[in-house]
Structure formats: C-alpha cells, structure tokens
Design a protein around this motif. Structure first.
Motif, PDB file in Angstrom:
ATOM      1  N   ASN A  36     -60.534  27.707 -31.071  1.00  0.00           N
ATOM      2  CA  ASN A  36     -60.097  28.441 -29.896  1.00  0.00           C
ATOM      3  C   ASN A  36     -60.788  27.917 -28.649  1.00  0.00           C
ATOM      4  OD1 ASN A  36     -58.328  30.385 -31.057  1.00  0.00           O
ATOM      5  ND2 ASN A  36     -60.117  31.400 -31.925  1.00  0.00           N
ATOM      6  N   LYS A  73     -62.646  28.023 -25.277  1.00  0.00           N
ATOM      7  CA  LYS A  73     -63.607  28.971 -24.713  1.00  0.00           C
ATOM      8  C   LYS A  73     -63.564  28.890 -23.197  1.00  0.00           C
ATOM      9  CE  LYS A  73     -66.560  29.243 -28.678  1.00  0.00           C
ATOM     10  NZ  LYS A  73     -67.434  30.337 -28.999  1.00  0.00           N
ATOM     11  N   SER A  81     -64.097  32.697 -26.419  1.00  0.00           N
ATOM     12  CA  SER A  81     -62.659  32.512 -26.607  1.00  0.00           C
ATOM     13  C   SER A  81     -61.964  33.864 -26.465  1.00  0.00           C
ATOM     14  CB  SER A  81     -62.386  31.924 -27.989  1.00  0.00           C
ATOM     15  OG  SER A  81     -62.741  32.845 -28.990  1.00  0.00           O
ATOM     16  N   PRO A 107     -60.128  35.561 -28.609  1.00  0.00           N
ATOM     17  CA  PRO A 107     -60.389  36.508 -29.704  1.00  0.00           C
ATOM     18  C   PRO A 107     -61.803  37.100 -29.679  1.00  0.00           C
ATOM     19  CG  PRO A 107     -59.307  34.545 -30.550  1.00  0.00           C
ATOM     20  CD  PRO A 107     -59.696  34.251 -29.122  1.00  0.00           C
ATOM     21  N   GLU A 108     -62.772  36.408 -29.092  1.00  0.00           N
ATOM     22  CA  GLU A 108     -64.154  36.894 -29.040  1.00  0.00           C
ATOM     23  C   GLU A 108     -64.391  37.906 -27.911  1.00  0.00           C
ATOM     24  OE1 GLU A 108     -66.667  33.030 -30.559  1.00  0.00           O
ATOM     25  OE2 GLU A 108     -65.870  32.986 -28.515  1.00  0.00           O
ATOM     26  N   GLU A 113     -55.748  41.389 -26.749  1.00  0.00           N
ATOM     27  CA  GLU A 113     -55.839  39.957 -26.445  1.00  0.00           C
ATOM     28  C   GLU A 113     -54.831  39.514 -25.393  1.00  0.00           C
ATOM     29  OE1 GLU A 113     -55.817  41.161 -29.554  1.00  0.00           O
ATOM     30  OE2 GLU A 113     -57.808  40.611 -30.308  1.00  0.00           O
ATOM     31  N   GLU A 156     -55.772  37.566 -22.049  1.00  0.00           N
ATOM     32  CA  GLU A 156     -55.165  36.280 -21.689  1.00  0.00           C
ATOM     33  C   GLU A 156     -54.576  36.315 -20.283  1.00  0.00           C
ATOM     34  OE1 GLU A 156     -52.341  35.493 -24.800  1.00  0.00           O
ATOM     35  OE2 GLU A 156     -53.876  34.640 -26.108  1.00  0.00           O
TER      36      GLU A 156
END
Length: 93
Positions: free
Chosen positions: A2, A4, A52, A54-55, A73, A77
């Motif tokens: 992913n 970052k 990233s 997801p983190e 998410e 984004e």
C-alpha cells in the motif's frame, strides 16, 4: 504493498485555529487553506507517521481513543486526494 502518505505540517506550515476550523499557511506555495477539524487531524497524524489508507483509520482511532469506523477508507481516500491536490500531503518515498 500500500502507498503511504505523509505531510510536512510541522516543517512547512503555519497554523492558526479559527472558530473550530484551521487556517494553514503552506510556505512552499504561499497559499492559505481553511481546513475542517477532520482534515487537520489527518495532517497532524501524517506529520508524525507515514501511513497507508488502510492504516489511517486505526491510527486515528487510537490517537483519539475511539473505536475505528468500519468502511471509512473511502472518506480517508477522498480527504487524502483533496489534501494532496493542495500540496499538503504527499506520497512517502
């Protein structure tokens, strides 16, 4: 793997809170941006860590001691794209 992201908030910005919002002067571009609390929280988080998509939800939840929201998410984004377009967030190398 992913991608970052990171911000240079502490290095390149001057911040002034105003009525629940944040004025962020970005020195490299000479532009001032008016950000809501959520966008500013994301900038602060990415100033401390390269993360990233997801983190990010878990990191924000841990920072503010709340449960992470499921399916957030897409919102993250969208905020990242807006902050990236303004030059306030970049892909970490």
């Amino acid at each position: 793997m992913n991608l970052k992201f990171r911000s240079s908030l502490s290095r390149d910005c001057v911040v002034q809170p105003v009525d629940g919002l944040f004025l962020v002067f970005f020195r490299p571009s000479g532009q001032t941006h008016l950000l809501p609390v959520q966008s500013f929280a994301l900038l602060e988080l990415l100033d401390e860590n390269s993360l990233s998509v997801p983190e990010i939800p878990a990191a924000l939840a841990a920072r503010y001691d709340v449960e992470p929201e499921v399916g957030i998410e897409g919102v993250v984004e969208r905020q990242l794209r807006e902050l990236q377009a303004a030059g306030l967030v970049e892909a970490a190398t």
